[in-house]
Design a protein around this motif. Structure first.
Motif, PDB file in Angstrom:
ATOM      1  N   LEU A  99      80.801  60.485  63.556  1.00 15.07           N
ATOM      2  CA  LEU A  99      80.477  60.061  62.174  1.00 15.07           C
ATOM      3  C   LEU A  99      80.026  61.050  61.253  1.00 15.07           C
ATOM      4  O   LEU A  99      78.696  61.403  61.547  1.00 15.07           O
ATOM      5  CB  LEU A  99      79.965  58.595  61.979  1.00 15.07           C
ATOM      6  CG  LEU A  99      80.555  57.596  62.812  1.00 15.07           C
ATOM      7  CD1 LEU A  99      79.764  56.463  62.265  1.00 15.07           C
ATOM      8  CD2 LEU A  99      82.091  57.333  62.627  1.00 15.07           C
ATOM      9  N   ASP A 103      81.628  58.253  56.629  1.00 14.15           N
ATOM     10  CA  ASP A 103      82.542  57.593  57.438  1.00 14.15           C
ATOM     11  C   ASP A 103      82.080  56.253  57.876  1.00 14.15           C
ATOM     12  O   ASP A 103      80.824  55.930  57.987  1.00 14.15           O
ATOM     13  CB  ASP A 103      82.736  58.472  58.922  1.00 14.15           C
ATOM     14  CG  ASP A 103      83.234  59.846  58.601  1.00 14.15           C
ATOM     15  OD1 ASP A 103      83.864  60.022  57.529  1.00 14.15           O
ATOM     16  OD2 ASP A 103      83.050  60.726  59.423  1.00 14.15           O
ATOM     17  N   ALA A 147      86.620  56.012  64.371  1.00 20.19           N
ATOM     18  CA  ALA A 147      86.124  56.399  63.004  1.00 20.19           C
ATOM     19  C   ALA A 147      87.064  56.366  61.675  1.00 20.19           C
ATOM     20  O   ALA A 147      88.086  56.621  61.816  1.00 20.19           O
ATOM     21  CB  ALA A 147      85.584  57.851  62.885  1.00 20.19           C
ATOM     22  N   ARG A 149      87.533  57.650  58.542  1.00 20.45           N
ATOM     23  CA  ARG A 149      87.003  58.781  57.811  1.00 20.45           C
ATOM     24  C   ARG A 149      86.932  58.758  56.237  1.00 20.45           C
ATOM     25  O   ARG A 149      87.679  57.925  55.508  1.00 20.45           O
ATOM     26  CB  ARG A 149      87.825  60.165  58.109  1.00 20.45           C
ATOM     27  CG  ARG A 149      87.823  60.399  59.619  1.00 20.45           C
ATOM     28  CD  ARG A 149      86.759  60.650  60.123  1.00 20.45           C
ATOM     29  NE  ARG A 149      86.735  61.097  61.604  1.00 20.45           N
ATOM     30  CZ  ARG A 149      85.679  61.156  62.183  1.00 20.45           C
ATOM     31  NH1 ARG A 149      84.567  61.155  61.824  1.00 20.45           N
ATOM     32  NH2 ARG A 149      85.684  61.370  63.514  1.00 20.45           N
TER      33      ARG A 149
END
Length: 330
Positions: A99, A103, A147, A149
């Motif tokens: 991350l 994120d 994740a 983004r």
């Protein structure tokens, strides 16, 4: 807003005391700082309608939630983490996500979790009951450990709203509006996940949920040397044929997934200075391997190095990074 920090905890007592404090506010997790004698952290948090929102700031450390903590869990909850400053590596549900700032990552409190902060960080944590989250995000299991983004869809808008609400809580947000704005935040987070993942995932939510449940079962039984696709099917009450079907879109068989996860867990312990005194065989057998030659061969195939060479290289990298940080501090 409740604020806790390590100022009242000194020396090597700090990590242990902080672990208990964090458990009382968020979830039970073990904190393993790189430098226990100099451990510094702060947690500021408050309820926001059906959510608990908290800001964690700390230095370089590893945080783990394992079987011992999960066994005492009574209510089903999720943690939504927003990386505000610094970097984090999150291992969860068989995924490893790095991350950066802005994120998000979603974590299930019923599954093993490992978070590695490589330096000074600031992280916003939203704790929400599973039943509440599923009103907005029907199949959260399918997103755990992945994740979200900062540059995808509505992620930046969700992050800005979360940070803005935390700031307003610090200043004093009227109780009259808290439930409403909390649910608006969950709505925008759910939409951000849908935009980022659902359009590229043709599987139904039912299949996604079952795949996530199978992975969770595997994570809980990864150390069992008898864990096989047949054992997984029996444990999850699915047929082996259906099990193969729900893994088909993963581009990985059940057996390959089990082997990959075991190798990844072994690699993390091999590279961890705290496990320096443990042999390769001890680590491998602790993660369900029952043949040292098989472990060595499959480890080399995956990581390009035999386990001993991998340990030497990683410990040298760790020592070099620590030396560089020490020189910068001086």
């Amino acid at each position: 807003m409740n604020v806790f920090n390590t100022n009242d905890l000194t020396g090597r007592a700090a990590p242990g005391g902080w672990t208990g404090l964090f458990a009382s506010q968020i979830e039970a997790m073990d904190f393993k700082p790189a430098k226990p004698d100099a451990f510094m952290a702060e947690l500021a948090g408050s309820d926001l309608g059906p959510l608990h929102i908290a800001r964690l700031t700390c230095g370089r450390t590893t945080i783990e939630r394992g079987a011992a903590q999960i066994a005492h869990k009574t209510a089903s909850t999720y943690l939504l983490m927003l990386q505000v400053r610094g970097e984090a590596e999150v291992s969860h549900y068989g995924n490893t996500a790095t991350l950066g700032e802005g994120d998000f990552v979603l974590c299930d409190s019923a599954a093993p979790l490992k978070i590695r902060f490589s330096g000074d960080v600031e992280t916003l944590i939203l704790k929400v009951a599973a039943s509440t989250l599923k009103e907005h995000l029907p199949s959260p299991e399918g997103f755990c450990g992945r994740a979200l983004r900062a540059d995808e869809g509505l992620t930046a808008a969700a992050a800005a709203m979360a940070l803005n609400l935390f700031g307003r809580l610090e200043a004093g947000l009227s109780l009259h509006y808290q439930d409403r704005v909390a649910r608006q935040l969950l709505d925008i987070v759910a939409t951000a996940y849908a935009l980022a993942f659902d359009t590229s995932n043709a599987r139904s939510s039912v299949v996604s949920g079952r795949c996530a449940a199978v992975k969770l079962y595997i994570e809980h039984h990864l150390r069992d040397p008898e864990l096989t696709p047949c054992a997984v099917a029996a444990g999850t009450k699915l047929s082996t044929r259906y099990l193969r079907m729900i893994f088909a879109s993963e581009n990985e068989t059940v057996s390959a997934y089990i082997l990959r996860r075991r190798l990844e867990q072994c690699a993390r312990q091999i590279a961890d200075p705290a496990w320096r005194g443990h042999s390769m065989t001890e680590i491998a057998f602790g993660w369900g391997f029952n043949s040292a030659p098989h472990f060595t061969r499959t480890f080399r195939d995956r990581f390009g190095l035999p386990p001993r060479e991998y340990r030497r290289l990683k410990l040298e990298e760790e020592g070099g990074a620590f030396g560089a940080r020490t020189r910068r501090a001086a």
